[in-house]
Design an enzyme around this catalytic site. Structure first.
Site, mmCIF file in Angstrom:
data_model
loop_
_atom_site.group_PDB
_atom_site.id
_atom_site.type_symbol
_atom_site.label_atom_id
_atom_site.label_comp_id
_atom_site.label_asym_id
_atom_site.label_seq_id
_atom_site.Cartn_x
_atom_site.Cartn_y
_atom_site.Cartn_z
ATOM 1 N N MET A 130 57.057 72.154 63.558
ATOM 2 C CA MET A 130 58.388 72.477 63.051
ATOM 3 C C MET A 130 58.382 72.756 61.563
ATOM 4 S SD MET A 130 61.090 69.850 64.674
ATOM 5 C CE MET A 130 61.420 69.802 66.411
ATOM 6 N N CYS A 131 59.276 73.649 61.182
ATOM 7 C CA CYS A 131 59.596 73.908 59.784
ATOM 8 C C CYS A 131 61.032 73.455 59.568
ATOM 9 C CB CYS A 131 59.536 75.399 59.465
ATOM 10 S SG CYS A 131 57.967 76.176 59.764
ATOM 11 N N LYS A 132 61.367 73.114 58.350
ATOM 12 C CA LYS A 132 62.755 72.832 58.001
ATOM 13 C C LYS A 132 63.269 74.005 57.184
ATOM 14 C CE LYS A 132 63.864 69.882 54.742
ATOM 15 N NZ LYS A 132 64.091 68.638 53.999
#
Length: 192
Positions: free
Chosen positions: A64-66
Site C-alpha cells: 500500500m501507498c498513502k
C-alpha cells in the site's frame, strides 16, 4: 488517482506495455456529480490492475501507498504519495489539473515526456474510490491502470470492496492475472 499510484506509475512509464485489450478512455465515465471537496483527504491504495509488463513481475512485492489529496488553485488537486521501497520512505508529489469535467484530471511528467489522464469513475467519498489512469509516453503505446483507494488500511466490508474493484477492473478489460490487492506496508503509511 493513479496519481494515488504514483511510484508504480513511474515504474510503468519505463516499461513496455502488454497487449491487454482495454477500452478507450473516451468510453469511461466519471462519477456523476463528482464533488471534489468530498474527495479531499487521506486515501490508501488497496488494489491495482495494469496492462504494463512490469506489473506481472512486481505485483507480488507491491504494498500500500498513502495518498493525501488537497485542493490547489484553479480547481487543481495536489497529490502527495508516500510509499516504502528499498528500506526507505519515499514521497512523490504531483499536480492534477482539471480538464473541465468534474472528476477528470490531467498531468504531464516532463522527465518521461508523458501525458496522464485520471478519471474518478466511482466513489462514495467515505470508504472507497475507483479510478482509471491512461498514460501515453510513446506514440501508439498506452498504459492503463485501474486503482482502488480506501480511506483506511483495513476498510469495513473489505471483501465487498475487493469484489467491487475486481468487477470494475474486469469491465475495463483487465484479467484476474492483471489485478492485485495490496498488503499493508510495515513502514511509512500509518492510519493517522
Amino acid at each position: 488517482m493513479a496519481a494515488g499510484n504514483g511510484p508504480w506509475m513511474a515504474l510503468a512509464l519505463l516499461t513496455l506495455l502488454a497487449g491487454l485489450q482495454t477500452p478507450a478512455l473516451s468510453e469511461v465515465s466519471v462519477q456523476p456529480n463528482f464533488k471534489q471537496d468530498q474527495f479531499l483527504g487521506r486515501w490508501f491504495t488497496k488494489g491495482l490492475a495494469s496492462n504494463a509488463t512490469w506489473f506481472q513481475e512486481k505485483k507480488a512485492k507491491l504494498s500500500m501507498c498513502k495518498s493525501v489529496v488537497t485542493a490547489a488553485e484553479d480547481g487543481a488537486l495536489n497529490l502527495t504519495v508516500t510509499y516504502f521501497r528499498n528500506t526507505q520512505c519515499h514521497v512523490w508529489n504531483l499536480l492534477l489539473e482539471p480538464t473541465g469535467t468534474p472528476g477528470h484530471y490531467r498531468y504531464y511528467k516532463p522527465k518521461w515526456g508523458s501525458n496522464h489522464d485520471v478519471l474518478v469513475v466511482e466513489t462514495d467519498y467515505d470508504r472507497y474510490a475507483m479510478f482509471i489512469t491512461q498514460s501515453t509516453n510513446v506514440p501508439g503505446k498506452e498504459l492503463f491502470m485501474a486503482t482502488l483507494y480506501t480511506r483506511s488500511q483495513n476498510p469495513v466490508a473489505e471483501r465487498e470492496l475487493n469484489e467491487k474493484f475486481r468487477s470494475f477492473a474486469h469491465s475495463q478489460g483487465f484479467t484476474d492475472e492483471a489485478i492485485v490487492f495490496l498488503h499493508k506496508a510495515d513502514k511509512c503509511i500509518d492510519d493517522q
